[in-house]
Design an enzyme around this catalytic site. Structure first.
Site, short mmCIF file in Angstrom:
data_model
loop_
_atom_site.label_atom_id
_atom_site.label_comp_id
_atom_site.label_asym_id
_atom_site.label_seq_id
_atom_site.Cartn_x
_atom_site.Cartn_y
_atom_site.Cartn_z
N SER A 117 0.94 -1.24 -0.09
CA SER A 117 -0.05 -0.07 -0.17
C SER A 117 0.75 1.33 -0.02
O SER A 117 0.38 2.43 0.08
CB SER A 117 -1.05 0.05 1.22
N GLU A 150 -5.89 -0.28 -7.05
CA GLU A 150 -4.96 0.65 -7.63
C GLU A 150 -3.68 -0.09 -8.30
O GLU A 150 -3.13 -1.10 -7.70
CB GLU A 150 -4.26 1.20 -6.49
#
Length: 281
Positions: A117, A150
């Site tokens: 992340s 993402e």
């Protein structure tokens, strides 16, 4: 492209494994121990059970999904995988070591994806002999429910790898956004500093309940930032904000000292039973 290897059977890993299996892929779920692997599978069974109770899938569907998931403690069992997604702890040295191993183990055409992340995709790609086939696929928690991934390209990621990663995400039932390979990408670049600032308020004397109540009532947040921090894990939050601080070299990302003390005390949030709040066992 029929087989997906997921490394790490924790909260994110078992969610990615479930999502891939529900999309029809054969899944190899890897953990360090058999006990941890079985714990991850039990979480998947529990998640599928909730879908049954909601009427979204049948018992037969559940069994088909579980039949597609194979547990192992040996990375070599996934050497034929077309896509590898790692979901191990957010430590760059651990991920670098893993990518070196994977580069030697899996077939040359396999895509190596990281669920990081916040860490550099380019740095991970650089330790392999296939930097063009390394990419970031950052899923969100809980993975079977959250609709976004993402997609983060390393400096060396090829167009072909990027297109395949997007295709995988779509087949998993997800929408995608393209994020720049900079610390924390898009979502966490916005979210994590807010959680860190909420921790600073508590550090300075504000009650956690007042911080969360303010954001829920004044900003219409469904969950308060400190409740969310407990759900994510205080250790994970600290790792991400620390990587942002080191990556940007900007004092505005300085980790709240309270987070460090909480991690030292083992107050990691829901998973430990105590964080900003206490949770029953």
């Amino acid at each position: 492209m029929q087989t997906v290897m997921v490394i790490g059977a924790g909260l994110m890993g078992n969610g990615i494994a479930q999502t891939a299996a529900m999309a029809g892929y054969q899944v190899i779920l890897v953990e360090q121990t058999e006990e941890l692997a079985k714990k991850g599978l039990a979480s998947i069974e529990q998640s599928l059970g909730k879908l049954i109770r909601k009427g979204n899938i049948s018992e037969e569907d559940k069994q088909k999904v579980l039949d597609r998931i194979r547990l192992t403690t040996d990375l070599a069992d996934g050497k034929e995988a077309d896509l590898v997604v790692e979901a191990i702890p957010e430590k760059i040295e651990l991920k670098r070591d893993l990518f070196r191993q994977l580069d030697l183990l899996v077939q040359p055409d396999s895509i190596l994806a990281t669920n990081t992340s916040s860490l550099s995709i380019t740095e991970l790609a650089a330790v392999t002999k296939r930097p063009d086939k390394v990419i970031g696929m950052h899923f969100f928690c809980p993975v079977p429910v959250m609709p976004l991934v993402e997609i983060v390209r390393a400096l060396t990621t090829s167009d072909e790898t990027f297109q395949k990663a997007e295709s995988y995400a779509r087949q998993f039932g997800k929408q995608t956004v393209v994020a720049k390979d900079s610390p924390a990408f898009i979502f966490n670049r916005v979210l994590i500093p807010m959680l860190n600032e909420a921790a600073f308020l508590v550090y300075e004397g504000t009650q956690p309940e007042d911080v969360d109540r303010t954001m829920k009532l004044a900003a219409s947040h469904p969950i308060g930032p400190l409740e969310l921090a407990d759900y994510i894990g205080i250790d994970v939050l600290l790792d991400v904000i620390q990587s942002m601080y080191e990556g940007f070299q900007d004092p505005k990302y300085r980790p709240c000292p309270l987070l460090k003390k909480m991690v030292e005390a083992g107050r990691l949030g829901r998973k430990s039973g105590t964080g900003f709040y206490s949770y029953g066992t």
